[in-house]
Design a protein around this motif. Structure first.
Motif, mmCIF file in Angstrom:
data_model
loop_
_atom_site.group_PDB
_atom_site.id
_atom_site.type_symbol
_atom_site.label_atom_id
_atom_site.label_comp_id
_atom_site.label_asym_id
_atom_site.label_seq_id
_atom_site.Cartn_x
_atom_site.Cartn_y
_atom_site.Cartn_z
ATOM 1 N N ALA A 1 45.303 43.895 27.647
ATOM 2 C CA ALA A 1 43.895 43.586 27.883
ATOM 3 C C ALA A 1 43.238 44.803 28.508
ATOM 4 O O ALA A 1 43.834 45.480 29.351
ATOM 5 N N THR A 2 42.021 45.075 28.084
ATOM 6 C CA THR A 2 41.272 46.215 28.620
ATOM 7 C C THR A 2 39.856 45.763 28.967
ATOM 8 O O THR A 2 39.468 44.603 28.750
ATOM 9 N N LEU A 3 39.069 46.696 29.442
ATOM 10 C CA LEU A 3 37.684 46.414 29.789
ATOM 11 C C LEU A 3 36.884 45.922 28.588
ATOM 12 O O LEU A 3 35.927 45.155 28.731
ATOM 13 N N VAL A 4 37.284 46.336 27.394
ATOM 14 C CA VAL A 4 36.601 45.863 26.183
ATOM 15 C C VAL A 4 36.721 44.348 26.059
ATOM 16 O O VAL A 4 35.784 43.666 25.631
ATOM 17 N N ASP A 5 37.865 43.821 26.433
ATOM 18 C CA ASP A 5 38.146 42.406 26.241
ATOM 19 C C ASP A 5 37.642 41.529 27.388
ATOM 20 O O ASP A 5 37.496 40.325 27.226
ATOM 21 N N ALA A 6 37.411 42.137 28.545
ATOM 22 C CA ALA A 6 37.024 41.352 29.706
ATOM 23 C C ALA A 6 35.794 41.940 30.381
ATOM 24 O O ALA A 6 35.845 42.358 31.540
ATOM 25 N N PRO A 7 34.669 41.994 29.665
ATOM 26 C CA PRO A 7 33.437 42.465 30.319
ATOM 27 C C PRO A 7 33.001 41.435 31.351
ATOM 28 O O PRO A 7 32.998 40.237 31.085
ATOM 29 N N VAL A 8 32.673 41.888 32.525
ATOM 30 C CA VAL A 8 32.341 40.964 33.603
ATOM 31 C C VAL A 8 30.960 41.292 34.158
ATOM 32 O O VAL A 8 30.676 42.441 34.506
ATOM 33 N N ASP A 9 30.110 40.279 34.208
ATOM 34 C CA ASP A 9 28.866 40.382 34.961
ATOM 35 C C ASP A 9 29.216 39.966 36.379
ATOM 36 O O ASP A 9 29.385 38.783 36.666
ATOM 37 N N HIS A 10 29.333 40.925 37.265
ATOM 38 C CA HIS A 10 29.887 40.632 38.584
ATOM 39 C C HIS A 10 29.059 39.600 39.343
ATOM 40 O O HIS A 10 29.615 38.727 40.020
ATOM 41 N N ALA A 11 27.754 39.671 39.242
ATOM 42 C CA ALA A 11 26.928 38.718 39.981
ATOM 43 C C ALA A 11 27.043 37.317 39.400
ATOM 44 O O ALA A 11 27.174 36.334 40.131
ATOM 45 N N ALA A 12 27.002 37.211 38.078
ATOM 46 C CA ALA A 12 26.983 35.891 37.441
ATOM 47 C C ALA A 12 28.362 35.254 37.347
ATOM 48 O O ALA A 12 28.493 34.037 37.450
ATOM 49 N N ASP A 13 29.402 36.075 37.153
ATOM 50 C CA ASP A 13 30.716 35.528 36.847
ATOM 51 C C ASP A 13 31.698 35.565 38.015
ATOM 52 O O ASP A 13 32.616 34.756 38.073
ATOM 53 N N LEU A 14 31.515 36.512 38.899
ATOM 54 C CA LEU A 14 32.473 36.657 40.004
ATOM 55 C C LEU A 14 31.831 36.408 41.359
ATOM 56 O O LEU A 14 32.244 35.531 42.108
ATOM 57 N N GLY A 15 30.820 37.151 41.700
ATOM 58 C CA GLY A 15 30.264 37.067 43.032
ATOM 59 C C GLY A 15 31.269 37.582 44.051
ATOM 60 O O GLY A 15 32.278 38.199 43.719
ATOM 61 N N LEU A 16 31.000 37.289 45.303
ATOM 62 C CA LEU A 16 31.897 37.671 46.386
ATOM 63 C C LEU A 16 32.551 36.421 46.958
ATOM 64 O O LEU A 16 32.015 35.311 46.810
ATOM 65 N N PRO A 17 33.700 36.550 47.590
ATOM 66 C CA PRO A 17 34.354 35.359 48.163
ATOM 67 C C PRO A 17 33.413 34.597 49.096
ATOM 68 O O PRO A 17 32.697 35.194 49.907
ATOM 69 N N GLY A 18 33.418 33.285 48.939
ATOM 70 C CA GLY A 18 32.559 32.445 49.755
ATOM 71 C C GLY A 18 31.129 32.365 49.269
ATOM 72 O O GLY A 18 30.288 31.726 49.904
ATOM 73 N N GLU A 19 30.835 33.021 48.131
ATOM 74 C CA GLU A 19 29.481 32.999 47.585
ATOM 75 C C GLU A 19 29.513 32.535 46.131
ATOM 76 O O GLU A 19 30.495 32.736 45.417
ATOM 77 N N TYR A 20 28.412 31.933 45.703
ATOM 78 C CA TYR A 20 28.269 31.430 44.335
ATOM 79 C C TYR A 20 28.589 32.528 43.334
ATOM 80 O O TYR A 20 28.167 33.661 43.532
ATOM 81 N N PRO A 21 29.350 32.256 42.258
ATOM 82 C CA PRO A 21 29.885 30.953 41.830
ATOM 83 C C PRO A 21 31.299 30.660 42.333
ATOM 84 O O PRO A 21 31.975 29.821 41.760
ATOM 85 N N PHE A 22 31.724 31.335 43.391
ATOM 86 C CA PHE A 22 32.989 31.045 44.096
ATOM 87 C C PHE A 22 34.246 31.320 43.252
ATOM 88 O O PHE A 22 35.320 30.817 43.576
ATOM 89 N N THR A 23 34.105 32.113 42.201
ATOM 90 C CA THR A 23 35.278 32.449 41.389
ATOM 91 C C THR A 23 36.365 33.089 42.241
ATOM 92 O O THR A 23 37.554 32.831 42.053
ATOM 93 N N ARG A 24 35.959 33.887 43.220
ATOM 94 C CA ARG A 24 36.911 34.655 44.021
ATOM 95 C C ARG A 24 37.343 33.924 45.295
ATOM 96 O O ARG A 24 38.061 34.498 46.118
ATOM 97 N N GLY A 25 36.941 32.658 45.433
ATOM 98 C CA GLY A 25 37.381 31.882 46.587
ATOM 99 C C GLY A 25 36.222 31.185 47.266
ATOM 100 O O GLY A 25 35.071 31.641 47.198
ATOM 101 N N VAL A 26 36.506 30.073 47.930
ATOM 102 C CA VAL A 26 35.440 29.281 48.538
ATOM 103 C C VAL A 26 35.124 29.702 49.972
ATOM 104 O O VAL A 26 34.128 29.253 50.544
ATOM 105 N N GLN A 27 35.975 30.539 50.580
ATOM 106 C CA GLN A 27 35.728 31.000 51.937
ATOM 107 C C GLN A 27 35.561 32.518 51.938
ATOM 108 O O GLN A 27 36.265 33.225 51.206
#
Length: 603
Positions: free
Chosen positions: A93-119
């Motif tokens: 898998a490379t960056l071609v296969d996993a483009p990520v919109d960091h704000a919409a898809d990941l965020g920061l831990p404890g922040e919406y959408p909580f992908t990286r953790g709820v705390q």
């Protein structure tokens, strides 16, 4: 409320084919340098279009050259590599296969959408709760096991009930013969609850109770116990599983039919939001769905669909979503495919947050956080070479931690034979403690976030789960889907496929269909003396003789009146519990008023 479309995850590669040669030149704009740009509106670094095209060409050349040469010398071990659930696994898998919109898809831990953790600090601030499932024999015996586990470092209690209790029958019922105390602890009245938690401070230790159909009755016993001890209801904390829908889908330990069962669950959510604010009134469970044979995507989809059904029921009653959603919790299986399980937890958090925000208009961050307990996969344990189970559980527990669970139970090596011995349950607890204090994985937050494979797999599971949820929405919601038998059929088909793979050696289980040995030695087992039933029945007879039976009759009449009407059931249930009405006496009233249920025949 009409369902709204949930924002889909980004598409990763054409037709879902990751790194396939036919995509090698897609979007090629020339240039071989892997140039970086600050993509996603400044949210994080990414390759520009020329860099992505160059990466595609580089991967295609690598696959045509070094990979082809290596494969000629060392052919692939299998024609097809898949996850435990059957998803095709890419070679790279490379960056071609996993483009990520960091704000919409990941965020920061404890922040919406909580992908990286709820705390925000995850395990750097507080470790997950180590909550070993315990319960066998009489309340006295289980109380002793509770105290042993707390002394050994367990940080929360988790109660297993015997089968009569799970089905709403007392120990002296003819239906209970031979089952009392065998697969969990027998609890018939408030007196049993008093013994079960003797010497345990209810306002300092959180308690989980794994019971569903009669969950309202056991919660009433627990609240009545706190009332009797003078502990304010606002100070007791814990969870009651109380997931009636997954019973109809997978475990089949119900009390009343689906629609009245939903009414009882909704009553409990409403009551706890008002009077027991630290209590998780339902633990929406994918565990039993997975144990019944579902794939990871089905577990994800059907669990979240169950949760949406509970939210829908509460909103239809007029409850504000932000008044009850913060105390909805989840319970997931942790199966054997390491990365698939990690991706499942991450996808679950993101999906739940989006559903609560977009479909139900939740405003509080706490309402959008998917908080979950996890348990290693009981169905993955083998009777053959049982010490191999220690390794399986260790890997599954590590996946749960890397996936960001808030609470974890690790199965014991002997659970394919019997309830665990003290020695085996200690090994299971030590497994968590070693992960927490020796492995280093708890020192950073979401250490696998940004892994191209993990992000690709997270998106893939989310897409598959959304397809199921949209089909369920089209059927009118999860209750209607259950009545049609839809999730039951899907799980049965998945279980059948897996069993065929196992029997044809497409899927390997060490010690079962590969690396088997003969003449295995017996391991020590915990044996429950059938004397337990006699002792428990004698104790129950003593309670019935000493209680105020007129008060019991009046209390049961109030339960009947509330069940027939629209009043919340919890206050009369607590009153009946306080009068020492038995579990079966209360459940028989509910069965009489609300009816009973049998599975429809499927061919």
């Amino acid at each position: 409320m009409a369902p709204r479309e949930l924002t889909p995850p980004p598409e990763t590669a054409a037709n879902g084919a990751l790194g396939s040669p036919e995509n090698a030149n897609a979007g090629d704009s020339g240039g071989d340098a892997l140039r970086c740009t600050n993509g996603a509106g400044g949210e994080g670094p990414a390759l520009d279009e020329a860099g992505l095209a160059a990466l595609r060409r580089a991967v295609a050349a690598w696959r045509a050259g070094p990979v082809a040469e290596a494969s000629a010398r060392f052919p692939p071990r299998s024609e097809r590599f898949t996850t435990w659930s059957g998803i095709d696994v890419p070679d790279l898998a490379t960056l071609v296969d996993a483009p990520v919109d960091h704000a919409a898809d990941l965020g920061l831990p404890g922040e919406y959408p909580f992908t990286r953790g709820v705390q925000p600090t995850m395990y750097r601030g507080r470790l997950w709760t180590m909550r070993m499932f315990a319960g066998f024999g009489t309340p006295e015996q289980t109380n002793a096991r509770f105290k042993y586990l707390l002394a050994e470092g367990q940080t929360g209690l988790s109660t297993a009930f015997d089968f009569p209790t799970l089905m709403g029958y007392d120990s002296d019922s003819p239906r209970s013969l031979g089952e009392v105390g065998m697969c969990g602890v027998a609890v018939d009245t408030l007196r049993d609850m008093e013994v079960l938690f003797d010497g345990i401070p209810l306002d300092q230790v959180t308690t989980s109770m794994t019971i569903n159909g009669p969950a309202a009755v056991l919660l009433a016993f627990y609240i009545a116990l706190a009332d009797k001890r003078g502990i304010p209801r606002s100070r007791i904390g814990g969870t009651v599983q109380n997931d009636c829908l997954k019973e109809f889908i997978a475990q089949h330990a119900w009390l009343v039919p689906p629609r009245p069962a939903m009414r009882i669950v909704t009553d409990m959510i409403e009551f706890c939001a008002r009077e027991v604010p630290r209590w998780n009134s339902v633990s929406i469970s994918g565990y039993h769905i997975r144990e019944a044979g579902s794939t990871a995507a089905q577990e994800l989809a059907f669990t979240l669909a169950d949760g949406l059904a509970y939210v829908e029921s509460c909103v239809a009653r007029g409850l504000d979503v932000d008044a009850f959603a913060p105390r909805l919790s989840f319970f997931f299986d942790v199966h054997s495919d390491f990365f698939e399980e990690i991706a499942k937890f991450r996808a679950a958090r993101r999906m739940w947050a989006r559903f609560l925000k977009e479909r139900y208009g939740a405003k509080k961050a706490e309402s959008m956080k998917l908080r979950t307990h996890a348990q290693t996969a009981g169905v993955s344990l083998t009777a053959q070479q049982p010490y191999n189970n220690v390794v399986r559980v260790s890997l599954q527990a590590l996946a749960a931690v890397l996936g960001g669970t808030q609470s974890l139970h690790t199965n014991s090596l002997d659970e394919t034979y019997a309830l665990p011995t003290e020695e085996s349950v200690t090994i299971a607890l030590r497994t968590q403690q070693i992960i927490a204090h020796e492995s280093g994985v708890a020192n950073t937050i979401d250490p696998l976030g940004g892994s191209y494979y993990v992000e690709w797999l997270t998106d893939r599971l989310e897409r598959e789960a959304l397809e199921y949820i949209h089909r369920i929405d089209g059927m009118g919601g999860m209750v209607a889907a259950i009545e049609k038998g839809y999730p039951q059929r899907e799980i049965a088909a998945s279980a059948y496929r897996f069993q065929r793979e196992l029997e044809s050696d497409e899927r390997i289980m060490v010690g079962v269909n590969r690396y088997a040995v003969g003449g295995e030695k017996a391991i020590p087992l915990l044996r429950i003396d059938e004397e337990v039933q006699r002792v428990q029945c004698e104790n129950l007879a003593r309670v019935k003789a000493q209680r105020d039976n007129d008060r019991v009759r009046r209390a049961l009449a109030e339960v009947r009146s509330a069940a027939r009407g629209r009043d919340n059931l919890m206050p009369p249930l607590i009153a009946a519990a306080s009068a020492y009405a038995t579990e079966q006496e209360i459940c028989d009233v509910l069965r009489d008023v609300m009816g009973t249920h049998s599975d429809p025949a499927e061919f």
